[in-house]
Design an enzyme around this catalytic site. Structure first.
Site, short mmCIF file in Angstrom:
data_model
loop_
_atom_site.label_atom_id
_atom_site.label_comp_id
_atom_site.label_asym_id
_atom_site.label_seq_id
_atom_site.Cartn_x
_atom_site.Cartn_y
_atom_site.Cartn_z
N GLY A 74 0.67 52.26 -65.89
CA GLY A 74 2.00 52.86 -66.02
C GLY A 74 3.01 51.81 -66.49
O GLY A 74 3.12 51.53 -67.69
N GLY A 75 3.72 51.21 -65.56
CA GLY A 75 4.84 50.31 -65.87
C GLY A 75 4.52 49.26 -66.92
O GLY A 75 5.29 49.06 -67.87
N HIS B 42 -2.44 63.77 -62.11
CA HIS B 42 -1.78 62.51 -61.73
C HIS B 42 -1.10 62.71 -60.37
O HIS B 42 -0.58 63.78 -60.07
CB HIS B 42 -0.75 62.10 -62.78
CG HIS B 42 -0.25 60.72 -62.58
ND1 HIS B 42 0.75 60.43 -61.68
CD2 HIS B 42 -0.64 59.53 -63.11
CE1 HIS B 42 0.96 59.11 -61.68
NE2 HIS B 42 0.13 58.55 -62.55
N TRP C 136 2.94 56.55 -70.04
CA TRP C 136 4.36 56.20 -70.17
C TRP C 136 5.25 57.03 -69.25
O TRP C 136 6.45 56.79 -69.18
CB TRP C 136 4.81 56.35 -71.64
CG TRP C 136 4.35 55.24 -72.52
CD1 TRP C 136 3.65 54.13 -72.14
CD2 TRP C 136 4.55 55.12 -73.93
NE1 TRP C 136 3.41 53.33 -73.23
CE2 TRP C 136 3.95 53.92 -74.34
CE3 TRP C 136 5.17 55.92 -74.89
CZ2 TRP C 136 3.95 53.48 -75.67
CZ3 TRP C 136 5.18 55.51 -76.21
CH2 TRP C 136 4.58 54.29 -76.59
N LYS C 137 4.69 58.02 -68.63
CA LYS C 137 5.47 58.91 -67.74
C LYS C 137 6.72 59.40 -68.49
O LYS C 137 6.67 59.62 -69.70
CB LYS C 137 5.84 58.18 -66.45
CG LYS C 137 4.65 57.44 -65.85
CD LYS C 137 4.92 56.95 -64.47
CE LYS C 137 3.80 56.03 -64.04
NZ LYS C 137 3.71 55.86 -62.63
C1 PEP Z 1 0.18 55.39 -63.18
O1 PEP Z 1 1.25 55.97 -63.23
O2 PEP Z 1 -0.86 55.98 -63.49
C2 PEP Z 1 0.17 53.97 -62.80
C3 PEP Z 1 -0.97 53.42 -62.54
O3 PEP Z 1 1.39 53.35 -62.72
P1 PEP Z 1 1.65 51.77 -62.50
O4 PEP Z 1 0.73 51.02 -63.42
O5 PEP Z 1 3.08 51.56 -62.83
O6 PEP Z 1 1.33 51.47 -61.07
#
Ligand code: PEP
Length: 261
Positions: A238-239, A99, A10-11
């Site tokens: 992530g998103g 990360h 979720w960052k």
């Molecule tokens: C991540 O932050 O590990 C990632 C894969 O982000 P996203 O799915 O948004 O590209």
């Protein structure tokens, strides 16, 4: 056969309240779709502040919790840092280490990643070690070398009998948050290279126990093509993990390709 893993990063998103609002709709969507227990294994890595509340809210489910980072010391004068023991105390069983946002925005080095992996394992936390090349490195033809170096150093302190506790995530930096996922065949080749490196560090057979995820603009519309490659054991998202229904859809797509055993 390795159990597939779908991990949410979720960052720096969601307040405690917003994190709690995710739980009901996600569990409903994830359970309702197939009427089975949760499969693949699901992991959520929220901001630290939401960990205790989510731990309580997810206690009756099989959804796991992870930190997004960890420090290598157990306690002391390290302002702003969080220890492996504190993450466990807050309900975590996993932690993301290395990360690319930490490596490239905050100057995290391979040596720091190695120390964090060792500290996590010492405390019984499973590290999810992220590796991946930048666009510049990719254009120079350095993808394999970069991923090999990050994998080798990330695993440097891992003992062969700890292999099954380790998760690797191949996350090409240019694919993170850009909407431009890697071509599945390219991701598969790098994942196989990571597996070879795991075997070189942990001994033959090491990589058969280590789950290797793909991450970078994964969503329900593209996860299938990655999961068709048997060397890819799931995804770090992530998103698309911020939306409970979309995240449950990704889990559902994984189930279609890798049904529960
Ligand atoms: C991540 O932050 O590990 C990632 C894969 O982000 P996203 O799915 O948004 O590209």
């Amino acid at each position: 056969m390795r159990t597939p893993l779908l991990a949410a990063n979720w960052k720096m998103n969601k307040t405690i309240e917003e994190a709690l609002q995710f739980v009901g709709p996600f569990l409903q969507a994830a359970n309702a779709e197939e009427g089975k227990g949760l499969w693949p294994e699901i992991l959520i890595c929220p901001p630290f502040t939401a960990l205790p509340a989510l731990s309580a809210a997810l206690a009756e489910s099989s959804v796991g919790l992870g930190g997004q980072d960890v420090f290598w010391e157990k306690q002391g004068a390290f302002t702003g840092e969080i220890s492996p023991g504190m993450l466990k105390d807050a309900g975590c069983t996993y932690v993301i280490v290395g990360h690319s946002e930490r490596r490239h925005l905050l100057g995290e080095t391979d040596e720091m990643v190695e120390a964090k992996v060792r500290a996590a394992l010492n405390e019984g936390l499973r590290p999810v070690i992220c590796v991946g090349e930048t666009l510049e490195e990719r254009e120079k033809g350095d993808t394999y070398e970069v991923c090999r170096r990050m994998t080798r150093l990330g695993l440097a302190g891992v003992k062969p009998d700890e292999a099954s506790s380790v998760v690797m995530a191949y996350e090409p930096v240019w694919a993170i948050g850009t909407g431009k996922e890697a071509k599945p065949e390219d991701a598969g080749k790098v994942v196989r290279h990571i597996r070879e490196t795991v075997d070189a560090v942990l001994g033959p057979g090491g990589s058969a126990q280590v789950r290797v995820l793909y991450g970078g603009s994964v969503k329900s519309a593209n996860i299938r093509q990655f999961m068709l490659d048997e060397d890819i054991d799931g995804a770090l998202v992530g998103g698309a993990s911020l939306d409970p229904v979309e995240f449950a859809r990704i889990a559902s797509e994984i189930r279609k390709v890798r049904p529960p055993r």
